[in-house]
Design a protein around this motif. Structure first.
Motif, short mmCIF file in Angstrom:
data_model
loop_
_atom_site.label_atom_id
_atom_site.label_comp_id
_atom_site.label_asym_id
_atom_site.label_seq_id
_atom_site.Cartn_x
_atom_site.Cartn_y
_atom_site.Cartn_z
N MET A 521 0.80 -1.34 -0.04
CA MET A 521 -0.13 0.03 0.19
C MET A 521 0.93 1.43 -0.01
O MET A 521 1.57 1.31 0.93
N VAL A 522 0.54 2.19 -0.90
CA VAL A 522 1.35 3.52 -0.92
C VAL A 522 0.48 4.62 -0.97
O VAL A 522 -0.91 4.44 -1.76
N SER A 523 0.94 5.79 -0.88
CA SER A 523 -0.16 6.99 -1.32
C SER A 523 0.85 7.68 -2.36
O SER A 523 2.27 8.05 -2.00
N VAL A 524 0.02 8.04 -3.26
CA VAL A 524 0.87 8.63 -4.46
C VAL A 524 -0.02 9.91 -4.92
O VAL A 524 -1.27 9.89 -4.80
N SER A 525 0.80 10.67 -5.48
CA SER A 525 0.12 12.09 -6.00
C SER A 525 -0.67 11.73 -7.21
O SER A 525 -0.17 10.92 -8.19
N ASP A 580 6.23 6.11 -7.33
CA ASP A 580 6.72 7.20 -6.50
C ASP A 580 5.65 8.18 -6.02
O ASP A 580 4.73 8.09 -6.60
N ARG A 581 6.06 8.67 -4.78
CA ARG A 581 4.91 9.15 -4.22
C ARG A 581 4.44 10.71 -4.90
O ARG A 581 3.37 10.86 -4.76
N ILE A 582 5.65 11.29 -5.57
CA ILE A 582 5.33 12.39 -6.30
C ILE A 582 4.93 12.24 -7.72
O ILE A 582 3.99 12.94 -8.23
N ASN A 583 5.51 11.39 -8.30
CA ASN A 583 5.39 11.15 -9.76
C ASN A 583 4.98 9.88 -10.03
O ASN A 583 5.76 8.91 -10.22
#
Length: 687
Positions: A521-525, A580-583
């Motif tokens: 599980m990840v949080s991404v933009s 990637d979190r930002i991209n």
């Protein structure tokens, strides 16, 4: 002290005993008779050579020699563990095993006398608010590897089982005070009573600290991370008869914790209020030497009050106040909104009610079984995190069984499975199979394979965090869960060899392992959501995998009665990728999130006259925390402890001097906040 400012296939639920099995084999060496019986791995009382998993035991001797001032410090003595401080002692401490985590470390289960303290809202453990004190701990059993078969989901990469001391082994009264640099102050008092069949223990405590400094700039600045926490715990144990034992417990704590920065309007400097409380009841009935029943009930509540207001919209976005109504109308279609601040409440109110029944029996002389069931209700209220004032509930049901079978004189088979179901998933099965071969009188070889799961927390599954106007309209969307992520899944294979050498006494285990995690599980933009301000928000998704391989050594050495050496070493390598979190169009290698090597070394010696000296040396190689953490360069740190006992008439006690991080400044999570050398002076008096 001024110088220190600075997947394998599912096997049958039950395995039948072999007809040719011999009598149970018992190791005869003094080594194993001195080891405390371990309960955490299967819920069956077992010695180290009989376990289906690697377990590290931190006992009172290690606790006192380490000079640790909190529980996470002790866990550096466990092979493969990493500790990170997110903006200071009072904000958040993360405890990880083999990396691949952020500052919430949601893959570790922590139990205190059988009570799970895993946070159902955000995951992880609130270590600074934990209602257990170092002085009340008998030992800590740490299962290094998945143990979902025994404790269910979220016992993903390991289980930390904190076992407290029985009142009848304690002095009648103890008073202790520890003071150190950076405003650290900790007071502790414990009072015990013994009245017939009832033993009681009451502990009271208060702890405060100014936190850490920002040493990453030329101008040393204070970090907004001071805290104060105080409370009590009570435990009573009643022998209701020859075969029945009742244990009651309760605790409550409250305090303030600082958080935030002066440069982020959505995370400003502020004080947060926290309360934590629990009640617990245990009943144990010993039916015979081969059978017993256990009933465990507890209810706990954790509440964090954290609310603030942003600056005016014109200040926040640098816009002419007169243009605010037109801008808001254009963005979200609400005409006439004035220039105003936004109220944000990211507080939490969680509770857990849990009932568990356990039955241990022996169907045959070479076969032991523990089975049971558990029902749990978690209630979470987090208005801004979840975007609703309603309470989210999770009903969880579990059924488990673990078998220990001895098919031949020197063979042991541990086999078990956990079946569980909650509000959002069909039934999950977490199995484990392990085979142990006893070699000679004091060595063993073990091979095991297991599967475990981690379920989404309430925030991961229901996030709808945004800056909203008073009427509920969204100004700025921050976190969102379009749908709950999939469960994370881990498959682990271990090969271990261990045992003892006596005269001098040496206990050790070497483990080779492979762990495969899927659906991380990840949080991404996200660029496609309808956020009116910047058209970006962070979404919780299941998109990532990691495979970790390596070797570990856990060793305990007593060359004589006065000297002890503990060594924990891990070498690991991870491969895999996550978004990637930002991209989110780019996949990021997770390899850097696992340090290639970690080392925890504790040497202690008790001199003539009773002086106890402890030296701890800890090393972590380069790693890059996931989430908002930073890339930490490899660091070494040293802790020193001197503890001198004294006796005067009816009083006894000790004076202690502790030097933490004496090796110099370093950082272990964020490169804006460094650890620095600190000294502590303590006085303990027993009555």
């Amino acid at each position: 002290m001024g110088c220190f400012r600075r997947s394998f296939g599912l096997f049958p639920l039950l395995l039948l005993p072999f007809e040719s099995a011999a009598e149970p084999f018992a190791l005869e060496q003094e080594f194993l008779s001195d080891i405390p019986v371990i309960l955490t791995a299967t819920r069956l009382p077992q010695k180290q050579a009989e376990l289906p998993a690697s377990v590290t035991v931190i006992d009172r001797e290690m606790i006192e020699a380490s000079g640790a001032v909190d529980i996470p410090d002790l866990l550096r003595l466990v092979a493969g563990f990493q500790i990170g401080r997110d903006n200071g002692d009072g904000v958040r401490t993360t405890v990880a095993y083999h990396g691949v985590t952020d500052n919430y470390a949601r893959r570790m289960q922590v139990l205190v006398d059988g009570r799970s303290v895993y946070n159902p809202a955000t995951g992880g453990i609130e270590w600074s608010d934990l209602l257990v004190q170092l002085e009340d701990i008998a030992r800590i059993e740490v299962t290094r590897g998945p143990n979902g078969v025994t404790y269910g989901s979220n016992s993903f990469v390991g289980v930390i089982n904190i076992i407290t001391r029985h009142p009848d082994e304690l002095p009648l009264a103890v008073v202790k005070h520890l003071a150190g640099e950076r405003g650290h102050s900790r007071s502790f008092g414990r009072f015990t009573s013994r009245n017939g069949n009832l033993d009681q223990r009451l502990s009271v405590f208060r702890e405060s600290s100014d936190g850490l400094r920002d040493l990453s700039t030329t101008d040393v600045r204070e970090v907004n991370d001071s805290y104060a926490f105080q409370g009590f715990t009570w435990q009573g144990e009643y022998r209701a008869g020859i075969n029945d034992y009742l244990t009651f417990g309760a605790g409550h704590g409250a305090g303030k914790k600082q958080r935030g920065t002066s440069i982020d309007p959505f995370d400003p400097t502020r004080d947060r209020d926290v309360t934590n409380s629990y009640i617990q009841f245990d009943w144990r009935h010993v039916a015979s030497s081969n059978e017993e029943f256990k009933l465990n009930f507890y209810h706990q509540r954790y509440r964090l009050e954290d609310s603030f207001r942003t600056p005016l919209l014109s200040e926040l976005y640098g816009i002419d106040p007169a243009a605010i109504p037109f801008l808001v109308d254009a963005l979200i279609g609400i005409p006439g909104q004035p220039d105003q601040s936004i109220a944000i409440d990211i507080g939490l109110d969680t509770s857990r009610t849990n009932l568990e029944l356990e039955h241990i029996f022996a169907p045959a002389g070479n076969w032991r079984v523990v089975w049971g069931g558990e029902a749990r209700l978690d209630r979470i209220r987090a208005p801004d995190y979840l975007g609703t004032g309603s309470t989210v509930e999770n009903h969880l049901y579990r059924l488990f069984v673990n078998n220990e079978i001895r098919p031949a004189e020197r063979w042991i088979v541990n086999a078990g499975v956990m079946a569980e179901r909650d509000y959002r998933t069909s039934t999950r099965l977490s199995p484990r199979l392990a085979v142990n071969r006893l070699i000679g009188d004091s060595h063993y070889l073990r091979v095991s394979q297991s599967t475990a799961y981690r379920t989404p927390t309430a925030v991961e599954g229901h996030a709808n965090l945004a800056a909203r106007f008073s009427d509920g309209q969204i100004l700025d969307l921050i976190y969102l869960s379009p749908q709950p992520p999939e469960d994370e899944e881990i498959h682990a294979t271990e090969l271990a060899f261990g045992g003892s050498l006596v005269n001098p006494k040496l206990q050790y285990e070497v483990k080779l392992f492979r762990e495969r995690i899927t659906d991380i599980m990840v949080s991404v933009s996200d660029d496609d959501n309808p956020d009116p301000i910047d058209n970006k928000a962070f979404l919780f998704l299941s998109n990532g995998n990691a495979t970790t391989r390596g070797a570990e050594l856990q060793l305990r050495f007593h060359p004589d009665r006065a000297t002890s050496l503990s060594l924990a070493y891990s070498w690991a390598k991870s491969t895999g990728q996550i978004l990637d979190r930002i991209n989110p169009t780019v996949y990021r290698d997770v390899g850097a999130s696992t340090p290639r090597s970690t080392l925890g070394l504790l040497l202690s010696h008790r001199f003539t006259g009773g002086l106890l000296a402890g030296l701890g040396f800890y090393r972590v190689s380069d790693m890059h925390w996931l989430g908002p953490g930073d890339e930490t360069g490899g660091f070494n740190t040293i802790d020193l402890t001197l503890r001198q006992p004294f006796r005067a008439r009816d009083l006894a006690g000790n004076v202690s001097l502790i030097l933490r991080d004496a090796g110099g400044e370093y950082f272990d999570y964020r490169n804006s906040v460094y650890r620095e050398p600190r000294a502590y002076l303590g006085l303990e008096v027993q009555f």
